[in-house]
Design a protein around this motif. Structure first.
Motif, PDB file in Angstrom:
ATOM      1  N   GLN A  70       0.533   8.133  -7.120  1.00 18.40           N
ATOM      2  CA  GLN A  70       0.287   6.690  -7.193  1.00 18.40           C
ATOM      3  C   GLN A  70       0.564   6.019  -5.848  1.00 18.40           C
ATOM      4  OE1 GLN A  70       2.930   6.053 -10.608  1.00 18.40           O
ATOM      5  NE2 GLN A  70       1.201   5.242 -11.763  1.00 18.40           N
ATOM      6  N   ILE A  71       1.608   6.468  -5.169  1.00 12.43           N
ATOM      7  CA  ILE A  71       1.932   5.915  -3.852  1.00 12.43           C
ATOM      8  C   ILE A  71       0.809   6.202  -2.870  1.00 12.43           C
ATOM      9  CG2 ILE A  71       3.466   6.156  -1.863  1.00 12.43           C
ATOM     10  CD1 ILE A  71       5.761   6.581  -3.862  1.00 12.43           C
ATOM     11  N   ILE A  72       0.294   7.421  -2.885  1.00 17.98           N
ATOM     12  CA  ILE A  72      -0.815   7.778  -2.001  1.00 17.98           C
ATOM     13  C   ILE A  72      -2.035   6.920  -2.309  1.00 17.98           C
ATOM     14  CG2 ILE A  72      -2.453   9.612  -1.415  1.00 17.98           C
ATOM     15  CD1 ILE A  72      -0.153  11.594  -1.778  1.00 17.98           C
ATOM     16  N   ASP A  73      -2.284   6.670  -3.584  1.00 17.91           N
ATOM     17  CA  ASP A  73      -3.423   5.822  -3.979  1.00 17.91           C
ATOM     18  C   ASP A  73      -3.247   4.399  -3.445  1.00 17.91           C
ATOM     19  OD1 ASP A  73      -5.882   5.343  -5.590  1.00 17.91           O
ATOM     20  OD2 ASP A  73      -4.557   3.991  -6.695  1.00 17.91           O
ATOM     21  N   LEU A  74      -2.024   3.869  -3.520  1.00 19.49           N
ATOM     22  CA  LEU A  74      -1.754   2.530  -2.981  1.00 19.49           C
ATOM     23  C   LEU A  74      -2.021   2.482  -1.483  1.00 19.49           C
ATOM     24  CD1 LEU A  74       1.569   1.584  -4.820  1.00 19.49           C
ATOM     25  CD2 LEU A  74      -0.642   0.466  -5.101  1.00 19.49           C
ATOM     26  N   VAL A  75      -1.566   3.521  -0.783  1.00 23.29           N
ATOM     27  CA  VAL A  75      -1.767   3.571   0.672  1.00 23.29           C
ATOM     28  C   VAL A  75      -3.257   3.625   1.003  1.00 23.29           C
ATOM     29  CG1 VAL A  75      -1.428   4.979   2.741  1.00 23.29           C
ATOM     30  CG2 VAL A  75       0.471   4.615   1.147  1.00 23.29           C
ATOM     31  N   GLU A  76      -3.999   4.456   0.275  1.00 21.12           N
ATOM     32  CA  GLU A  76      -5.428   4.620   0.554  1.00 21.12           C
ATOM     33  C   GLU A  76      -6.224   3.365   0.227  1.00 21.12           C
ATOM     34  OE1 GLU A  76      -6.444   8.108  -1.640  1.00 21.12           O
ATOM     35  OE2 GLU A  76      -5.755   9.478  -0.059  1.00 21.12           O
ATOM     36  N   ARG A  77      -5.751   2.578  -0.752  1.00 14.61           N
ATOM     37  CA  ARG A  77      -6.459   1.353  -1.115  1.00 14.61           C
ATOM     38  C   ARG A  77      -6.032   0.153  -0.280  1.00 14.61           C
ATOM     39  NH1 ARG A  77      -5.393  -0.730  -5.659  1.00 14.61           N
ATOM     40  NH2 ARG A  77      -3.767   0.626  -6.508  1.00 14.61           N
ATOM     41  N   GLY A  86      -2.160  -2.598   6.371  1.00 12.78           N
ATOM     42  CA  GLY A  86      -1.093  -3.532   6.721  1.00 12.78           C
ATOM     43  C   GLY A  86       0.067  -3.517   5.751  1.00 12.78           C
ATOM     44  N   SER A  87      -0.202  -3.971   4.523  1.00 10.09           N
ATOM     45  CA  SER A  87       0.874  -4.043   3.534  1.00 10.09           C
ATOM     46  C   SER A  87       0.314  -3.866   2.132  1.00 10.09           C
ATOM     47  CB  SER A  87       1.612  -5.384   3.634  1.00 10.09           C
ATOM     48  OG  SER A  87       0.741  -6.457   3.310  1.00 10.09           O
ATOM     49  N   VAL A  88       1.232  -3.573   1.209  1.00  8.92           N
ATOM     50  CA  VAL A  88       0.915  -3.458  -0.210  1.00  8.92           C
ATOM     51  C   VAL A  88       1.691  -4.544  -0.945  1.00  8.92           C
ATOM     52  CG1 VAL A  88       1.205  -2.035  -2.276  1.00  8.92           C
ATOM     53  CG2 VAL A  88       0.402  -0.998  -0.146  1.00  8.92           C
ATOM     54  N   MET A  89       1.041  -5.222  -1.850  1.00  3.34           N
ATOM     55  CA  MET A  89       1.671  -6.335  -2.562  1.00  3.34           C
ATOM     56  C   MET A  89       2.270  -5.873  -3.881  1.00  3.34           C
ATOM     57  SD  MET A  89      -0.061  -9.945  -3.745  1.00  3.34           S
ATOM     58  CE  MET A  89      -1.135  -9.148  -4.939  1.00  3.34           C
ATOM     59  N   ILE A  90       3.519  -6.252  -4.119  1.00  2.00           N
ATOM     60  CA  ILE A  90       4.190  -5.966  -5.377  1.00  2.00           C
ATOM     61  C   ILE A  90       4.486  -7.279  -6.076  1.00  2.00           C
ATOM     62  CG2 ILE A  90       6.234  -4.981  -6.473  1.00  2.00           C
ATOM     63  CD1 ILE A  90       6.431  -3.019  -4.213  1.00  2.00           C
ATOM     64  N   LYS A  91       3.897  -7.471  -7.246  1.00  2.00           N
ATOM     65  CA  LYS A  91       4.140  -8.695  -7.999  1.00  2.00           C
ATOM     66  C   LYS A  91       5.418  -8.566  -8.819  1.00  2.00           C
ATOM     67  CE  LYS A  91      -0.675 -10.186  -8.314  1.00  2.00           C
ATOM     68  NZ  LYS A  91      -1.781 -10.601  -9.225  1.00  2.00           N
ATOM     69  N   ALA A 110      14.016  -6.887  -8.833  1.00  2.00           N
ATOM     70  CA  ALA A 110      12.896  -7.242  -7.975  1.00  2.00           C
ATOM     71  C   ALA A 110      11.667  -6.378  -8.223  1.00  2.00           C
ATOM     72  CB  ALA A 110      13.296  -7.118  -6.510  1.00  2.00           C
ATOM     73  N   SER A 111      11.813  -5.361  -9.090  1.00  2.00           N
ATOM     74  CA  SER A 111      10.660  -4.482  -9.252  1.00  2.00           C
ATOM     75  C   SER A 111      10.410  -4.000 -10.670  1.00  2.00           C
ATOM     76  CB  SER A 111      10.810  -3.254  -8.357  1.00  2.00           C
ATOM     77  OG  SER A 111      11.885  -2.479  -8.786  1.00  2.00           O
ATOM     78  N   ASP A 112      11.419  -3.966 -11.543  1.00  2.00           N
ATOM     79  CA  ASP A 112      11.218  -3.425 -12.873  1.00  2.00           C
ATOM     80  C   ASP A 112      10.120  -4.209 -13.583  1.00  2.00           C
ATOM     81  OD1 ASP A 112      13.146  -1.636 -12.405  1.00  2.00           O
ATOM     82  OD2 ASP A 112      14.617  -2.439 -13.807  1.00  2.00           O
ATOM     83  N   GLY A 113       9.102  -3.499 -14.042  1.00  2.00           N
ATOM     84  CA  GLY A 113       7.997  -4.140 -14.725  1.00  2.00           C
ATOM     85  C   GLY A 113       7.002  -4.773 -13.783  1.00  2.00           C
ATOM     86  N   SER A 114       7.148  -4.551 -12.472  1.00  2.00           N
ATOM     87  CA  SER A 114       6.244  -5.170 -11.524  1.00  2.00           C
ATOM     88  C   SER A 114       4.894  -4.480 -11.517  1.00  2.00           C
ATOM     89  CB  SER A 114       6.837  -5.126 -10.115  1.00  2.00           C
ATOM     90  OG  SER A 114       7.014  -3.803  -9.696  1.00  2.00           O
ATOM     91  N   ASN A 115       3.866  -5.212 -11.088  1.00  2.00           N
ATOM     92  CA  ASN A 115       2.541  -4.666 -10.938  1.00  2.00           C
ATOM     93  C   ASN A 115       2.236  -4.534  -9.463  1.00  2.00           C
ATOM     94  OD1 ASN A 115       1.886  -4.707 -13.762  1.00  2.00           O
ATOM     95  ND2 ASN A 115       1.730  -6.918 -13.582  1.00  2.00           N
ATOM     96  N   GLN A 116       1.740  -3.382  -9.037  1.00  2.00           N
ATOM     97  CA  GLN A 116       1.499  -3.176  -7.630  1.00  2.00           C
ATOM     98  C   GLN A 116       0.002  -3.188  -7.354  1.00  2.00           C
ATOM     99  OE1 GLN A 116       3.557   0.254  -6.228  1.00  2.00           O
ATOM    100  NE2 GLN A 116       5.540  -0.506  -6.843  1.00  2.00           N
ATOM    101  N   SER A 117      -0.368  -3.841  -6.270  1.00  2.00           N
ATOM    102  CA  SER A 117      -1.769  -3.904  -5.871  1.00  2.00           C
ATOM    103  C   SER A 117      -1.821  -4.164  -4.384  1.00  2.00           C
ATOM    104  CB  SER A 117      -2.494  -5.027  -6.637  1.00  2.00           C
ATOM    105  OG  SER A 117      -1.916  -6.274  -6.358  1.00  2.00           O
ATOM    106  N   ARG A 118      -3.025  -4.155  -3.863  1.00  2.00           N
ATOM    107  CA  ARG A 118      -3.164  -4.405  -2.446  1.00  2.00           C
ATOM    108  C   ARG A 118      -2.929  -5.856  -2.118  1.00  2.00           C
ATOM    109  NH1 ARG A 118      -8.668  -3.191   0.677  1.00  2.00           N
ATOM    110  NH2 ARG A 118      -8.527  -5.318   1.352  1.00  2.00           N
TER     111      ARG A 118
END
Length: 208
Positions: free
Chosen positions: A97-104, A108-113, A200-208
Motif C-alpha cells: 500500500q505504501i508503494i502504491d501511495l508513492v507511485e500515485r 512531492g507529498s502524500v495527504m493523510i486525512k 493523528a492517524s487511526d481511521g485516517s484515509n490516505q490519498s494523494r
C-alpha cells in the motif's frame, strides 16, 4: 543444494525483485526456524499493522494544512506544541500500500486525512470551517521501504553469522535451536508506543 538464507541475501541486493517477494521469502525462513518475533514483524509489513503499534521507522512527520476553496491547501498553525503533536503520525499500511501511495503521488507529498472527530476538533480550534489534513513528504514513505529491505538483509546476515544457512528450504534441528535467541532487538526493531501519536492517524484515509 543452495541455501535459502544466502539466496535471500542475494535477492535483497537485486533491484528487480519486489519487496513483497523478499518479505514472503524472509517469512518462509522465519517460520521454518520458528522465530516468532521476526515472523510477526514480516507478517505485519506484508499485511499492515492493524490495531498494533508500529516500529519507529514507520513514525513520520508531516505538515498540517487546511483546504481553502480559494487558495488550495495552506499551512495551519495551532501553536507549536499542538502542531508538533499532530504532525507526527504512525503509518499502519502494508508495504504494498505504501508503494502504491508513492507511485500515485506527484513526487512531492502524500495527504493523510484525519478521522472526522479530530477534523472537527481542529476546525473548532481555528474557528474556521477548513478541512485539515497532514501532508507527508514522499521521501519519508520511500524510506520505510528502504529500511524494511535493510532489516531483511540484517536478518539474513545474522543467520549466516550464527551458522544458520539451511539446505535448500530445510533447516536442521540444531539450526532451529540456534535461531531461538533471535528477536526484534537482533535487527533493531523498536516498537513505538502510539499513545501520543495514534490520534493523528487511526481511521485516517490516505490519498494523494
Amino acid at each position: 543444494m543452495d541455501s535459502l538464507v544466502l539466496e535471500l541475501q542475494r535477492d535483497v541486493l537485486d533491484r528487480s525483485i519486489h519487496i513483497t517477494d523478499l518479505l514472503r521469502k524472509a517469512l518462509l525462513v522465519s517460520r521454518k526456524l520458528k522465530i516468532s518475533d521476526i515472523e510477526e514483524w514480516l507478517s505485519d509489513e506484508l499485511n499492515g499493522y492493524n490495531g498494533k503499534s508500529v516500529p519507529s521507522y514507520r513514525t513520520l512527520t508531516g505538515e498540517l494544512k487546511g483546504f481553502n476553496p480559494y487558495r488550495g491547501w495552506i499551512p495551519m498553525m495551532l501553536g507549536d506544541d499542538i502542531n508538533d503533536m499532530i504532525s507526527v503520525t504512525p503509518i499502519h499500511d502494508s508495504v504494498s500500500q505504501i508503494i502504491d501511495l508513492v507511485e500515485r503521488s506527484d513526487g512531492g507529498s502524500v495527504m493523510i486525512k484525519f478521522p472526522q472527530d479530530m477534523s472537527m476538533t481542529i476546525m473548532r480550534m481555528i474557528g474556521r470551517d477548513i478541512e485539515p489534513a497532514l501532508h507527508i513528504p514522499v521521501h519519508q514513505l520511500v524510506r520505510i521501504v528502504d529500511v524494511t529491505k535493510t532489516k531483511i538483509l540484517d536478518f539474513a546476515l545474522d543467520l549466516e553469522t550464527r551458522g544458520i544457512l539451511g539446505e535448500g528450504i530445510r533447516f536442521s534441528k540444531a539450526e532451529e535451536q540456534l535461531a531461538q535467541s533471535i528477536t526484534y532487538h537482533t535487527i533493531n526493531i523498536e516498537r513505538m508506543d502510539n499513545s501520543k501519536i495514534h490520534q493523528a492517524s487511526d481511521g485516517s484515509n490516505q490519498s494523494r
